[in-house]
Write an enzyme that holds these catalytic residues in place. Structure first.
Site, mmCIF file in Angstrom:
data_model
loop_
_atom_site.group_PDB
_atom_site.id
_atom_site.type_symbol
_atom_site.label_atom_id
_atom_site.label_comp_id
_atom_site.label_asym_id
_atom_site.label_seq_id
_atom_site.Cartn_x
_atom_site.Cartn_y
_atom_site.Cartn_z
ATOM 1 N N SER A 36 22.038 46.610 48.601
ATOM 2 C CA SER A 36 21.448 47.896 48.235
ATOM 3 C C SER A 36 19.937 47.794 48.294
ATOM 4 O O SER A 36 19.357 46.805 47.849
ATOM 5 C CB SER A 36 21.885 48.309 46.827
ATOM 6 O OG SER A 36 21.288 49.519 46.439
ATOM 7 N N LYS A 90 34.578 58.587 50.097
ATOM 8 C CA LYS A 90 34.688 59.895 50.754
ATOM 9 C C LYS A 90 33.333 60.598 50.761
ATOM 10 O O LYS A 90 32.520 60.365 49.853
ATOM 11 C CB LYS A 90 35.764 60.739 50.064
ATOM 12 C CG LYS A 90 35.430 61.189 48.631
ATOM 13 C CD LYS A 90 34.635 62.473 48.622
ATOM 14 C CE LYS A 90 34.060 62.783 47.287
ATOM 15 N NZ LYS A 90 33.167 63.960 47.280
#
Length: 308
Positions: A36, A90
């Site tokens: 990240s 998603k």
């Protein structure tokens, strides 16, 4: 069973709110790294990006991609190229063509690709699917209305092309309806409301028809304050079947049947462990196809500007 050595790519809000706790709660998977640009975890190895992760000596088996959909194709492709199984938050990607390409790549390499739809893993979804298979359906109506300021504060990417706007939550409803309906359906009308300062819609009104001509309608809105609405109402000859609270509660003929706490992401990771163990893929892109159709058929209406 040796646990899957997993790396999370993109340690943002959804990873912190849902993924970390789910991984900790189930057997068969161990978080060993994060990649990240803006965050790290003290308990595991941390990398700036997926390239640094894959170039390291750290042994991993799979990656869970929790980044925004724009740009996720390159991350998933890199992981598959490196022989890693891939779990996609998603929506699975920004376009239909890219997710189909990832599925084909995973198949060619014999790797697991899991296109997750967390709302499908809610407690009442499978019972509703089984029940509706035995009933005569007359119509379906969806109301999915929430406050974007509460759920996505300051997330500008969601208003950009590929970020989906109101379809970021709306696709959750579509993922449930595509799962519980006994027959397929297709879009016939789409009306989209775009804030004058945004590239993605803040509201949508949709009309579908099933293969046999039954109506399925949906209203999505990101401007709702107060109580949030995540409801799917199916009218049948035998009485109404209603999913509320995002699919976690079920009412049949006016009587509550299932009320359960949120375990969606635990269920997703349990399924991913099974997929990896059997080297299977689970890549259903039908909810994303419906969203793409909504943009293709969408009649655009400009509404007032929106700012966080």
């Amino acid at each position: 069973m040796v646990p899957i050595r997993l790396a999370i790519v993109g340690l943002g809000k959804i990873a912190k709110d849902q993924h970390l706790a789910a991984i900790e709660a189930i057997e068969g998977v161990e978080l060993v790294a994060v990649a990240s640009r803006n965050a790290s975890l003290e308990s595991v190895a941390s990398f700036h990006d997926i390239s640094e992760l894959l170039a390291s000596d750290l042994q991993i088996d799979a990656v869970s991609l929790c980044t925004p959909p724009q740009g996720r194709f390159a991350l998933a492709k890199a992981a598959l190229d490196a022989g890693k199984h891939v779990m996609l938050e998603k929506p699975p990607g920004a376009t239909i063509s890219e997710v189909l390409a990832l599925d084909a790549q995973a198949e060619a390499k014999g790797l697991s690709l899991f296109s997750t739809w967390h709302s499908r893993a809610a407690a009442a979804v499978e019972p509703a699917r089984v029940l509706l298979a035995e009933r005569t359906i007359r119509k379906v109506h969806v109301e999915w209305k929430e406050d974007v300021r509460h759920w996505h504060p300051g997330q500008d990417w969601i208003w950009e092309p590929g970020g989906l706007g109101v379809f970021d939550p709306g696709i959750n409803a579509l993922s449930i309806v595509t799962r519980i309906m006994p027959e397929s359906f297709h879009l016939v009308r789409s009306e989209l409301s775009f804030p004058e300062n945004r590239a993605a819609p803040i509201a949508a009104s949709l009309a579908f028809e099933t293969a046999s001509g039954l109506p399925v309608t949906a209203e999505f809105d990101w401007r709702q304050t107060g109580p949030q609405t995540w409801d799917i109402r199916v009218e049948t000859d035998e009485g109404p079947v209603v999913l509320t609270h995002g699919g976690s509660r079920l009412s049949v003929d006016g009587k509550d049947q299932i009320v359960e706490e949120d375990r969606e992401y635990r269920n997703l990771y349990k399924h991913f462990v099974s997929l990896v163990g059997e080297r299977r893929r689970d890549a259903d892109f039908s909810p994303l196809i419906h969203v793409a159709d909504a943009f293709m058929l969408g009649r655009r209406q400009v509404v007032e500007a929106f700012d966080d």
